[in-house]
Design a protein around this motif. Structure first.
Motif, PDB file in Angstrom:
ATOM      1  N   ALA A   1      17.813  -2.544 -55.334  1.00 45.60           N
ATOM      2  CA  ALA A   1      17.499  -3.532 -56.369  1.00 45.60           C
ATOM      3  C   ALA A   1      16.340  -4.438 -55.958  1.00 45.60           C
ATOM      4  CB  ALA A   1      18.734  -4.370 -56.660  1.00 45.60           C
ATOM      5  N   GLN A   2      16.080  -4.585 -54.663  1.00 43.61           N
ATOM      6  CA  GLN A   2      15.012  -5.475 -54.192  1.00 43.61           C
ATOM      7  C   GLN A   2      13.717  -4.725 -53.890  1.00 43.61           C
ATOM      8  OE1 GLN A   2      15.129  -8.627 -54.278  1.00 43.61           O
ATOM      9  NE2 GLN A   2      17.332  -8.935 -54.598  1.00 43.61           N
ATOM     10  N   LEU A   3      13.714  -3.397 -54.081  1.00 44.02           N
ATOM     11  CA  LEU A   3      12.514  -2.628 -53.724  1.00 44.02           C
ATOM     12  C   LEU A   3      11.555  -2.562 -54.917  1.00 44.02           C
ATOM     13  CD1 LEU A   3      14.137   0.357 -51.790  1.00 44.02           C
ATOM     14  CD2 LEU A   3      13.182  -1.762 -50.878  1.00 44.02           C
ATOM     15  N   PRO A   4      10.247  -2.490 -54.636  1.00 40.89           N
ATOM     16  CA  PRO A   4       9.283  -2.384 -55.750  1.00 40.89           C
ATOM     17  C   PRO A   4       9.313  -0.981 -56.358  1.00 40.89           C
ATOM     18  CG  PRO A   4       8.154  -2.267 -53.655  1.00 40.89           C
ATOM     19  CD  PRO A   4       9.589  -2.539 -53.339  1.00 40.89           C
ATOM     20  N   GLN A   5       8.760  -0.862 -57.546  1.00 41.32           N
ATOM     21  CA  GLN A   5       8.702   0.439 -58.221  1.00 41.32           C
ATOM     22  C   GLN A   5       7.990   1.468 -57.354  1.00 41.32           C
ATOM     23  OE1 GLN A   5       9.896   1.444 -61.139  1.00 41.32           O
ATOM     24  NE2 GLN A   5      10.794  -0.513 -61.778  1.00 41.32           N
TER      25      GLN A   5
ATOM     26  N   LYS B   1      13.160 -15.506 -54.806  1.00 43.73           N
ATOM     27  CA  LYS B   1      11.807 -15.904 -54.376  1.00 43.73           C
ATOM     28  C   LYS B   1      11.310 -14.963 -53.274  1.00 43.73           C
ATOM     29  CE  LYS B   1      10.265 -19.546 -51.718  1.00 43.73           C
ATOM     30  NZ  LYS B   1      10.575 -20.840 -51.134  1.00 43.73           N
ATOM     31  N   VAL B   2      12.174 -14.705 -52.315  1.00 41.16           N
ATOM     32  CA  VAL B   2      11.782 -13.813 -51.211  1.00 41.16           C
ATOM     33  C   VAL B   2      11.553 -12.402 -51.749  1.00 41.16           C
ATOM     34  CG1 VAL B   2      12.465 -12.851 -48.984  1.00 41.16           C
ATOM     35  CG2 VAL B   2      13.078 -15.193 -49.552  1.00 41.16           C
ATOM     36  N   GLY B   3      12.429 -11.993 -52.673  1.00 42.69           N
ATOM     37  CA  GLY B   3      12.307 -10.654 -53.248  1.00 42.69           C
ATOM     38  C   GLY B   3      10.976 -10.461 -53.938  1.00 42.69           C
ATOM     39  N   ARG B   4      10.537 -11.465 -54.667  1.00 46.44           N
ATOM     40  CA  ARG B   4       9.230 -11.371 -55.367  1.00 46.44           C
ATOM     41  C   ARG B   4       8.094 -11.206 -54.362  1.00 46.44           C
ATOM     42  NH1 ARG B   4      11.436 -15.119 -58.929  1.00 46.44           N
ATOM     43  NH2 ARG B   4      10.559 -16.892 -57.803  1.00 46.44           N
TER      44      ARG B   4
ATOM     45  N   LYS C   1       5.634  -8.016 -53.847  1.00 45.54           N
ATOM     46  CA  LYS C   1       4.192  -8.218 -54.047  1.00 45.54           C
ATOM     47  C   LYS C   1       3.385  -7.643 -52.875  1.00 45.54           C
ATOM     48  CE  LYS C   1       0.918 -11.987 -54.859  1.00 45.54           C
ATOM     49  NZ  LYS C   1       0.782 -13.452 -54.772  1.00 45.54           N
ATOM     50  N   HIS C   2       3.872  -7.871 -51.650  1.00 46.72           N
ATOM     51  CA  HIS C   2       3.117  -7.436 -50.458  1.00 46.72           C
ATOM     52  C   HIS C   2       3.761  -6.207 -49.815  1.00 46.72           C
ATOM     53  CE1 HIS C   2       0.956 -11.217 -50.746  1.00 46.72           C
ATOM     54  NE2 HIS C   2       2.119 -11.871 -50.765  1.00 46.72           N
TER      55      HIS C   2
END
Lengths: 528, 266
Positions: free
Chosen positions: A330-334, A477-480, A484-485
């Motif tokens: 759930a916390q991983l980017p696409q 917040k950390v997840g975003r 992003k990076h």
């Protein structure tokens, strides 16, 4: 005045001559009485209760696997066998205790007929054992079990109980002293429990252990064991018959007794020889084939973008594994979706010391926790998946150490293969630990202690401290920031100092200690 | 020399001869034999030796469970020596008979070199074994009293084995059988074992009282029915005592039926 009612001659009396029929009728009547007495004996009832309790307690925190747990359940019936041995011994010694031997000697029924009645009474505790086994299996099935029990393994339990009764009778006939039976029970418990544990890995750990009445799993999954359970069941049948015949041989043996003794010995030696035969290399390979190498048979399912591959028997565990993996996904980017690791079931066979190819699988084995035993298994899988998701080799992965590294405790000097590597000072290590910690609050609170052991990447104290800083911040917040990076943070060359900037962490001072597991061992190879 | 001591000394040899020899001898031989086999394992770990010593204690206790078996109990019940004295004498002899094999097993175990920093807590193990022995004797005395058995050994040994099996199934936090590597729990469990030892001895003594004390109404199975039918039946001596007591506290007045206790008036 009407003649007295004749007792029921029993089912086999009609098939025998008049003389034998009258004895058979007496045996039948006595057997009914002894059976009733034996089944109501406190030793048998307490043995049955303790056996059931042992079965339930020993697997309370484990996800039920019927073909494995049925073997353990048969072993738990050893307690009932001990109780039945004491009860049967006491039943045969009853005339001695009350000084009735002389009175019985005056009766027309010979002693062997009374002993035969005791022998028949073994069916009652064996039946009770079967009832206990079936109750336990129903209990397991209600808890979401996998696999199917093996009939031969299941029947070993009641056969061991019958053997207990037969031994109790034989002991009472040949050593009619008080105290012998309890001491034999303790000695047999030592032999049956202690000997296999002692001989593990030694020469006595071979097929000869099958000469014991019960052979347990001793931590190894049944899939990897050569278990001649059918032969063993027949062997137990031979042992029961021999013990019963030994009890009867205390009196002058009849032709029938000697014939049965001969047949029982033949059965015993034949089945013992069949059990002692070592499986050939080809047989071992064919047993292992469905679980290892190219021939492994597995069923894969895709859930939330992650592939789960399980052996067909264990397919229903995929839902359990997914509960551990879902919070990380759930916390991983696409972007990470295409390179997510596969969760794959393995058997714990000896590693061949071949480096595992990439992409690395997340390994899970043939056991899983249940009830209060489930969180440790779930947390281990969560850590492994988080580690693999950022590109680090998870637990159980073998890597090729880079040339020039100093071989030590972690690197095999012959092959240069290592089972652990250093992830110290890497940005992706911080991300991996945060992903694992945010998935489970209990894991986050206990993160440093869960990272011990030699089978994980070595993270070092600084990485763990950074991960703990992240876990104290708001998860969204950390997840975003992580999403992003993502590509920069999971690059193996990105250091933890860069992660401090990208994730807004408080920098820590001081340098990391050397990446060694123990004094004198070489440096760990850096994780690829 | 007090009479009791002289009486006990006179009973020593006959009691020793009446002890059941087979179970005590078999257990006494088996315990060191198991220890001898156990130390031949290469290399024996501390935990393994601890387990074997505990099994040895159990073996000795199984033999000791038969220590109260007495086929002459019906005859000796009428002897003037109280049952408690005879039982204490038997208990002491059983303990002495178990002490030899136990020390031999301990001696075999301590000869084995253990990994550095590992030591067997021999004193605590002996306390465990003594507590188990006291419980065994208490169980045997309790079985003999409650079931009116002259040979309670088989039942007591079975109960002991069942109790030990059940205790092995307890969660590790509650288990009385502490593993070797949990030194802090050894210190905590020591007072509990001492309590078990004293309780076992206490129950052994309590269950070794004579069933019928002088002046006491018989109780227990098979004795209640006649007294329920006729509660006024008492021994003549007791009737006299009660009459004296009634006169002393004024409950019996001159002119009352002098041969009747106050609570027996109808």
């Amino acid at each position: 005045m009407s003649p007295p009612e004749r007792p029921d001659p029993g089912p086999i009396a009609g098939m025998l001559s008049a003389r034998h029929a009258s004895v058979a009728a007496v045996v039948w009547q006595l057997a009914k009485v002894e059976t009733r007495r034996l089944i109501r004996h406190p030793g048998v009832l307490a043995g049955a209760a303790l056996s059931l309790l042992t079965m339930v307690i020993s697997t309370w925190n484990e996800a039920p696997v019927l073909h494995r747990d049925s073997i353990g359940a048969s072993g738990a019936l050893l307690i009932l066998a001990g109780g039945a041995l004491l009860a049967a011994n006491g039943a045969v010694l009853r005339p001695n205790r009350f000084e009735l031997e002389e009175h019985f000697a005056a009766l027309p029924t010979p002693t062997p007929a009374r002993i035969l009645a005791h022998v028949w009474s073994m069916l009652a505790p064996a039946g009770l054992g079967t009832l206990v086994l079936v109750s336990y299996l129903l209990f397991l099935a209600a808890g979401g079990s996998v696999g199917r029990p093996r009939l031969a393994e299941l029947l070993v339990g009641p056969a061991v109980v019958a053997l207990g009764v037969a031994l109790g009778i034989a002991l009472a006939r040949w050593a009619p002293a008080p105290g012998v039976a309890p001491l034999v029970v303790v000695s047999m418990a030592v032999v049956l429990v202690g000997l296999p544990l002692l001989s593990a890995g030694s020469s006595a750990d071979g097929p000869s252990r099958w000469l014991l009445p019960f052979v347990g799993l001793y931590g190894e999954p049944p899939e990897l064991q050569h278990r001649p359970s059918g032969w063993h069941l027949a062997y137990l049948g031979g042992l029961v018959t021999v013990a019963a015949v030994v009890a009867l041989l205390r009196d002058r043996p009849t032709r029938g007794t000697l014939t049965v003794a001969g047949l029982a010995m033949l059965l015993l030696t034949t089945t013992a020889a069949a059990q002692l035969r070592e499986p050939s290399a080809a047989e071992r390979a064919s047993n292992l084939a469905p679980y290892v190498g190219a021939g492994r048979v597995e069923r894969c399912e895709r859930l939330d973008g992650v592939s789960y591959c399980a052996f067909p028997t264990y397919r229903s565990w995929i839902a359990r594994w997914a509960t551990a993996v879902r919070p990380v996904v759930a916390q991983l980017p696409q972007a990470a979706g295409s390179s997510l690791p596969t969760v794959r079931q393995y058997v714990p066979v000896d590693p061949t010391l071949e480096p595992t190819p990439r992409p690395w699988d997340v390994r899970t084995d043939l056991s899983w926790g249940h009830r209060s035993g489930e969180p440790p298994f779930r947390q281990s899988l969560t850590i492994d998946f988080a580690v693999a998701a950022v590109g680090l080799p998870p637990r159980g992965t073998l890597i090729k150490a880079p040339p020039g590294g100093r071989p030590g405790g972690a690197i095999d000097p012959a092959t240069g293969v290592a089972g652990i590597c250093s992830a110290v000072g890497q940005a992706r290590s911080v991300v991996a630990l945060w992903l694992a910690g945010q998935a489970d609050p209990a894991l986050a609170a206990d993160l440093p202690s869960r990272l011990g052991g030699a089978a994980m990447p070595w993270f070092g104290n600084q990485v763990v401290a950074y991960a703990q800083q992240l876990l104290e911040q708001a998860r969204d917040k950390v997840g975003r920031r992580v999403r992003k990076h993502w590509s920069e943070l999971t690059d193996p060359v990105t250091g933890s100092d860069r992660a401090v900037i990208l994730l807004g962490l408080r920098p820590l001072r001081g340098s990391e200690p050397p990446h060694t597991l123990e004094p004198g061992a070489g440096d760990l190879p850096r994780c690829p | 020399v007090p009479l009791r001591v002289r009486r006990a000394a006179a009973l020593l040899w006959p009691s020793a001869r009446a002890l059941p020899r087979v179970p005590l001898t078999a257990a006494g031989a088996l315990a060191p034999l198991l220890a001898l086999l156990a130390v031949r394992v290469d290399p024996p770990s501390g935990q393994w030796l601890l387990t074997v010593l505990r099994v040895d204690a159990l073996v000795l206790c199984v033999g000791a469970a038969f220590g109260l078996d007495d086929t002459a109990a019906v005859s000796t019940a009428a002897a003037p020596t109280p049952l408690l004295t005879r039982r204490l004498l038997r208990g002491a002899m059983v303990a002495v008979a178990c002490a030899g094999p136990w020390l031999a097993a301990l001696g075999l175990a301590v000869r084995e070199p253990l990994p550095a920093g590992t030591t067997l807590p021999l004193a605590l193990l002996t306390l465990e074994a003594a507590s188990l022995l006291a419980c065994t004797l208490a169980i045997a005395a309790g079985v003999a009293r409650s079931a009116h058995l002259n040979a309670p050994g088989s039942t007591a040994a079975s109960l002991l084995l069942g109790a030990v099996t059940a205790s092995a199934l307890l969660p590790s936090a509650w288990s009385p059988w502490i593993p070797l590597d949990q030194a802090e729990r050894w210190a905590r469990v020591q007072p509990w074992w001492a309590i078990v030892l004293l309780s076992g001895l206490g129950w052994f003594a309590w269950w070794s009282r004579d069933a019928y004390q002088p002046g006491q109404r018989p109780r227990g199975r098979g004795t209640s029915r006649p007294h329920r039918l006729d509660p006024g039946v008492r021994s003549p001596v007791q009737r006299l005592h009660r009459l004296d007591a009634g006169r002393a506290d004024g409950r019996v007045q001159p002119g009352d039926e002098a041969d009747q206790c106050p609570d027996e008036r109808r």
